[in-house]
Motif scaffolding. Sequence first.
Motif, PDB file in Angstrom:
ATOM      1  N   LEU A  43       8.536 122.604  12.231  1.00 23.18           N
ATOM      2  CA  LEU A  43       7.718 122.490  11.023  1.00 23.18           C
ATOM      3  C   LEU A  43       6.409 123.268  11.180  1.00 23.18           C
ATOM      4  N   ALA A  44       5.856 123.250  12.379  1.00 21.41           N
ATOM      5  CA  ALA A  44       4.633 124.009  12.625  1.00 21.41           C
ATOM      6  C   ALA A  44       4.876 125.507  12.463  1.00 21.41           C
ATOM      7  N   ILE A  45       6.012 125.975  12.941  1.00 19.71           N
ATOM      8  CA  ILE A  45       6.343 127.391  12.793  1.00 19.71           C
ATOM      9  C   ILE A  45       6.506 127.745  11.319  1.00 19.71           C
ATOM     10  N   ARG A  46       7.193 126.878  10.577  1.00 21.40           N
ATOM     11  CA  ARG A  46       7.351 127.112   9.135  1.00 21.40           C
ATOM     12  C   ARG A  46       6.007 127.079   8.417  1.00 21.40           C
ATOM     13  N   GLY A  47       5.065 126.340   8.964  1.00 24.65           N
ATOM     14  CA  GLY A  47       3.734 126.268   8.385  1.00 24.65           C
ATOM     15  C   GLY A  47       2.800 127.356   8.882  1.00 24.65           C
ATOM     16  N   ASP A  48       3.376 128.389   9.522  1.00 22.27           N
ATOM     17  CA  ASP A  48       2.629 129.564  10.007  1.00 22.27           C
ATOM     18  C   ASP A  48       1.631 129.244  11.115  1.00 22.27           C
ATOM     19  N   TYR A  49       1.937 128.234  11.903  1.00 20.00           N
ATOM     20  CA  TYR A  49       1.136 127.994  13.094  1.00 20.00           C
ATOM     21  C   TYR A  49       1.615 128.923  14.214  1.00 20.00           C
ATOM     22  N   THR A  50       0.686 129.348  15.042  1.00 15.26           N
ATOM     23  CA  THR A  50       1.014 130.220  16.163  1.00 15.26           C
ATOM     24  C   THR A  50       1.279 129.377  17.402  1.00 15.26           C
ATOM     25  N   ILE A  51       2.486 129.475  17.923  1.00 13.65           N
ATOM     26  CA  ILE A  51       2.875 128.771  19.144  1.00 13.65           C
ATOM     27  C   ILE A  51       2.712 129.729  20.315  1.00 13.65           C
ATOM     28  N   SER A  52       1.985 129.324  21.339  1.00 14.12           N
ATOM     29  CA  SER A  52       1.787 130.205  22.491  1.00 14.12           C
ATOM     30  C   SER A  52       2.691 129.864  23.671  1.00 14.12           C
ATOM     31  N   THR A  53       2.981 128.574  23.839  1.00 12.58           N
ATOM     32  CA  THR A  53       3.739 128.126  25.013  1.00 12.58           C
ATOM     33  C   THR A  53       4.679 126.994  24.632  1.00 12.58           C
ATOM     34  N   VAL A  54       5.894 127.024  25.170  1.00  6.67           N
ATOM     35  CA  VAL A  54       6.848 125.936  24.988  1.00  6.67           C
ATOM     36  C   VAL A  54       7.316 125.482  26.363  1.00  6.67           C
ATOM     37  N   LEU A  55       7.190 124.181  26.617  1.00  4.93           N
ATOM     38  CA  LEU A  55       7.665 123.600  27.869  1.00  4.93           C
ATOM     39  C   LEU A  55       8.871 122.726  27.569  1.00  4.93           C
ATOM     40  N   PHE A  56       9.905 122.817  28.405  1.00  6.60           N
ATOM     41  CA  PHE A  56      11.097 122.010  28.156  1.00  6.60           C
ATOM     42  C   PHE A  56      11.590 121.378  29.459  1.00  6.60           C
ATOM     43  N   TYR A  57      12.153 120.183  29.299  1.00 11.73           N
ATOM     44  CA  TYR A  57      12.710 119.425  30.424  1.00 11.73           C
ATOM     45  C   TYR A  57      14.230 119.537  30.324  1.00 11.73           C
ATOM     46  N   PRO A  58      14.886 120.278  31.230  1.00 13.11           N
ATOM     47  CA  PRO A  58      16.309 120.606  31.078  1.00 13.11           C
ATOM     48  C   PRO A  58      17.268 119.416  31.126  1.00 13.11           C
ATOM     49  N   ASP A  59      16.851 118.285  31.675  1.00 13.29           N
ATOM     50  CA  ASP A  59      17.729 117.112  31.675  1.00 13.29           C
ATOM     51  C   ASP A  59      17.900 116.543  30.268  1.00 13.29           C
ATOM     52  N   ILE A  60      16.970 116.885  29.364  1.00 12.46           N
ATOM     53  CA  ILE A  60      17.054 116.430  27.977  1.00 12.46           C
ATOM     54  C   ILE A  60      17.516 117.553  27.063  1.00 12.46           C
ATOM     55  N   ILE A  61      16.978 118.744  27.254  1.00 10.42           N
ATOM     56  CA  ILE A  61      17.374 119.883  26.434  1.00 10.42           C
ATOM     57  C   ILE A  61      17.499 121.134  27.295  1.00 10.42           C
ATOM     58  N   GLN A  62      18.625 121.810  27.196  1.00 11.90           N
ATOM     59  CA  GLN A  62      18.842 123.047  27.918  1.00 11.90           C
ATOM     60  C   GLN A  62      18.155 124.204  27.192  1.00 11.90           C
ATOM     61  N   GLN A  63      17.820 125.234  27.944  1.00 12.91           N
ATOM     62  CA  GLN A  63      17.175 126.396  27.346  1.00 12.91           C
ATOM     63  C   GLN A  63      18.029 126.996  26.236  1.00 12.91           C
ATOM     64  N   THR A  64      19.349 126.946  26.408  1.00 13.54           N
ATOM     65  CA  THR A  64      20.254 127.523  25.412  1.00 13.54           C
ATOM     66  C   THR A  64      20.255 126.731  24.104  1.00 13.54           C
ATOM     67  N   ASN A  65      19.752 125.498  24.147  1.00  7.06           N
ATOM     68  CA  ASN A  65      19.710 124.669  22.933  1.00  7.06           C
ATOM     69  C   ASN A  65      18.364 124.717  22.219  1.00  7.06           C
ATOM     70  N   ILE A  66      17.444 125.475  22.766  1.00  7.35           N
ATOM     71  CA  ILE A  66      16.149 125.636  22.113  1.00  7.35           C
ATOM     72  C   ILE A  66      16.334 126.578  20.925  1.00  7.35           C
ATOM     73  N   PRO A  67      15.809 126.233  19.751  1.00  7.38           N
ATOM     74  CA  PRO A  67      16.015 127.044  18.555  1.00  7.38           C
ATOM     75  C   PRO A  67      15.674 128.516  18.754  1.00  7.38           C
ATOM     76  N   ILE A  68      16.437 129.371  18.104  1.00 16.30           N
ATOM     77  CA  ILE A  68      16.249 130.815  18.226  1.00 16.30           C
ATOM     78  C   ILE A  68      14.822 131.217  17.876  1.00 16.30           C
ATOM     79  N   SER A  69      14.234 130.535  16.886  1.00 20.03           N
ATOM     80  CA  SER A  69      12.877 130.873  16.463  1.00 20.03           C
ATOM     81  C   SER A  69      11.872 130.745  17.598  1.00 20.03           C
TER      82      SER A  69
END
Length: 267
Positions: A43-69
């Motif tokens: 929603l932040a991306i759709r609202g034109d917010y600038t994302i600089s960093t994304v951190l993910f915990y692979p036991d919950i979400i794999q990198q391949t499941n992170i949205p293309i955006s």
Amino acid sequence: MTSKKITSVQNPLVKTIVQLQEKSRNRKQSGLFVIEGLREIELAIRGDYTISTVLFYPDIIQQTNIPISLAQNRNIELIEISKEVYHKLAYRETTEGVIAIAKIKPHTLPSLHLSENPLILVAEATEKPGNIGAILRTADAAKIDAVIIANPKSDIYNPNVIRSSIGCLFTNQIAVASTEETIDYLKNKNINIYCATLQDPTSYHTLDYNKPCAFVVGTEDTGLTQAWRDASTKNIIIPMSGSIDSMNVSVAASILVFEAKRQRNFL
């Protein structure tokens, strides 16, 4: 986008994120804030917010499941984090394993883009982040023009505002200003001001809200300041049959906004 890994809670970035979560001063000085959860980040991306960093915990979400955006954006640094780091940073008890750092937007009155017949919600001195979040959810549900926070007592980028708004912080036009600035803005735009107050009120459902209007709600303890009562087109009240004379500010805001939407045949 190449990913790296952080495994220590002593990592400088981890400490920075904790400070951004806990201290409004750090958010204001850095111009950054923290978003948790996939839906909120998208929603932040759709609202034109600038994302600089994304951190993910692979036991919950794999990198391949992170949205293309997110995953294919070369301007976003993607970082894998360990269980210890994730539990240090996760603000919510249940989440999707994703945390982001984003840039704060300026929320000025001149930046608002209003329709020809605007419907605005003003909240003066609302202190509890949960109430601000609930107000933003109402604003999104009703698709009103804007929310103005007058004389703010809480930082809108407080993690509890983001959590309680379920991302509606990013879907609404929001301005933050003083009460005086807000009154001047509304008057210059020829927007009728309807103040929810106990002083000389009219029952809210008896008035016509088909013209440009702003509903103004205050704190449950002290209500609106005198400046709003002086500027009011009409003071309004929601009739109640119980023992108390006020209700939760976000509930009151919902009742008023959806009455205007009903009158405008937008439901």
